[in-house]
Design a protein around this motif. Sequence first.
Motif, mmCIF file in Angstrom:
data_model
loop_
_atom_site.group_PDB
_atom_site.id
_atom_site.type_symbol
_atom_site.label_atom_id
_atom_site.label_comp_id
_atom_site.label_asym_id
_atom_site.label_seq_id
_atom_site.Cartn_x
_atom_site.Cartn_y
_atom_site.Cartn_z
ATOM 1 N N SER A 34 43.618 -25.393 -6.405
ATOM 2 C CA SER A 34 44.242 -25.595 -7.713
ATOM 3 C C SER A 34 43.327 -25.121 -8.841
ATOM 4 C CB SER A 34 44.588 -27.076 -7.888
ATOM 5 O OG SER A 34 45.121 -27.321 -9.145
ATOM 6 N N LYS A 35 42.030 -25.463 -8.731
ATOM 7 C CA LYS A 35 41.066 -25.001 -9.740
ATOM 8 C C LYS A 35 41.002 -23.476 -9.755
ATOM 9 C CE LYS A 35 37.771 -28.821 -9.575
ATOM 10 N NZ LYS A 35 36.394 -29.159 -9.175
ATOM 11 N N ALA A 36 40.974 -22.864 -8.575
ATOM 12 C CA ALA A 36 40.874 -21.403 -8.489
ATOM 13 C C ALA A 36 42.108 -20.741 -9.092
ATOM 14 C CB ALA A 36 40.697 -20.965 -7.038
ATOM 15 N N ILE A 37 43.278 -21.313 -8.841
ATOM 16 C CA ILE A 37 44.508 -20.749 -9.396
ATOM 17 C C ILE A 37 44.483 -20.818 -10.916
ATOM 18 C CG2 ILE A 37 47.004 -21.130 -9.596
ATOM 19 C CD1 ILE A 37 46.974 -21.818 -6.594
ATOM 20 N N LYS A 38 43.949 -21.914 -11.462
ATOM 21 C CA LYS A 38 43.872 -22.059 -12.916
ATOM 22 C C LYS A 38 42.947 -21.021 -13.539
ATOM 23 C CE LYS A 38 44.981 -26.937 -12.990
ATOM 24 N NZ LYS A 38 44.479 -28.302 -13.130
ATOM 25 N N GLU A 39 41.997 -20.500 -12.756
ATOM 26 C CA GLU A 39 41.062 -19.503 -13.265
ATOM 27 C C GLU A 39 41.599 -18.075 -13.169
ATOM 28 O OE1 GLU A 39 37.190 -20.032 -11.552
ATOM 29 O OE2 GLU A 39 37.202 -22.178 -11.993
ATOM 30 N N LEU A 40 42.710 -17.887 -12.463
ATOM 31 C CA LEU A 40 43.299 -16.554 -12.352
ATOM 32 C C LEU A 40 43.850 -16.125 -13.709
ATOM 33 C CD1 LEU A 40 45.346 -16.949 -9.038
ATOM 34 C CD2 LEU A 40 43.208 -15.701 -9.330
ATOM 35 N N PRO A 41 43.916 -14.816 -13.954
ATOM 36 C CA PRO A 41 44.568 -14.343 -15.184
ATOM 37 C C PRO A 41 46.013 -14.863 -15.233
ATOM 38 C CG PRO A 41 43.456 -12.545 -14.048
ATOM 39 C CD PRO A 41 43.405 -13.728 -13.136
ATOM 40 N N GLU A 42 46.538 -15.056 -16.413
ATOM 41 C CA GLU A 42 47.837 -15.707 -16.590
ATOM 42 C C GLU A 42 48.947 -15.047 -15.768
ATOM 43 O OE1 GLU A 42 50.965 -17.079 -20.067
ATOM 44 O OE2 GLU A 42 49.191 -15.933 -20.616
ATOM 45 N N GLY A 43 49.048 -13.730 -15.814
ATOM 46 C CA GLY A 43 50.110 -13.040 -15.079
ATOM 47 C C GLY A 43 50.003 -13.276 -13.586
ATOM 48 N N CYS A 44 48.816 -13.177 -13.072
ATOM 49 C CA CYS A 44 48.571 -13.390 -11.650
ATOM 50 C C CYS A 44 48.877 -14.847 -11.280
ATOM 51 C CB CYS A 44 47.110 -13.047 -11.350
ATOM 52 S SG CYS A 44 46.701 -13.012 -9.625
ATOM 53 N N ARG A 45 48.426 -15.766 -12.126
ATOM 54 C CA ARG A 45 48.658 -17.196 -11.896
ATOM 55 C C ARG A 45 50.156 -17.504 -11.862
ATOM 56 N NH1 ARG A 45 45.607 -19.164 -15.854
ATOM 57 N NH2 ARG A 45 47.301 -19.143 -17.339
ATOM 58 N N ASN A 46 50.910 -16.929 -12.793
ATOM 59 C CA ASN A 46 52.355 -17.160 -12.842
ATOM 60 C C ASN A 46 53.039 -16.653 -11.570
ATOM 61 O OD1 ASN A 46 52.164 -18.327 -15.361
ATOM 62 N ND2 ASN A 46 52.660 -16.447 -16.460
ATOM 63 N N VAL A 47 52.646 -15.484 -11.115
ATOM 64 C CA VAL A 47 53.245 -14.908 -9.905
ATOM 65 C C VAL A 47 52.914 -15.771 -8.688
ATOM 66 C CG1 VAL A 47 53.155 -12.935 -8.318
ATOM 67 C CG2 VAL A 47 53.371 -12.554 -10.783
ATOM 68 N N ILE A 48 51.665 -16.206 -8.553
ATOM 69 C CA ILE A 48 51.260 -17.041 -7.420
ATOM 70 C C ILE A 48 52.039 -18.359 -7.428
ATOM 71 C CG2 ILE A 48 49.347 -18.392 -6.434
ATOM 72 C CD1 ILE A 48 49.107 -15.422 -5.803
#
Length: 187
Positions: free
Chosen positions: A119-133
Amino acid sequence: MDENQLIIHFQAGEEKAFKHIFNMFNNRLVFFTKGIVEDPDSAEDLVQDAFVKLWDKRLNFKDLTSIKAFLYISLKNVSRNAYKHDKVTQKYRSQLEEAIDDNPIFLKIVEAEVLEEVSKAIKELPEGCRNVINLSYFEGLSNQEVADQLNISINTVKTQKMRGLRALRNLLKEMAPALIILISKLN
């Protein structure tokens, strides 16, 4: 604030220190408890109760490790009780005697810790990437549905998924030695 100062402020009854400890452990404890009681609302209530007990006993803790252990053990015990109570109220009483043994409890702890790190790692992803994941893996949408919802091309969805998974894979590679050690201690 280092750990010693945090503990000193926590023992002194400072709300800011308590909030810091709460934020450190809340998500993983909710993941852990949901895995036992299976009711999200009950799980969150049990976690809140555990933090109240922690606050009441704050003078007994000398470090974060003892706080973490207290919270997990408290939640294991109350979750077992809640689990048993839920089974009593169900139609089939034969399921009452199923007990949660310690090995699955430890595996739930590992699961909670891993989910928190992911969850922490996903929050650190760029917004577009995070939204897709999030849309792909947590909401179960197809690539086309994600593309339609985000108003992007399907190739962009595939690229963002690939980047996100690569970042998460790197995180898991870093966590793997610690998980192997933890799991080996469970056996």
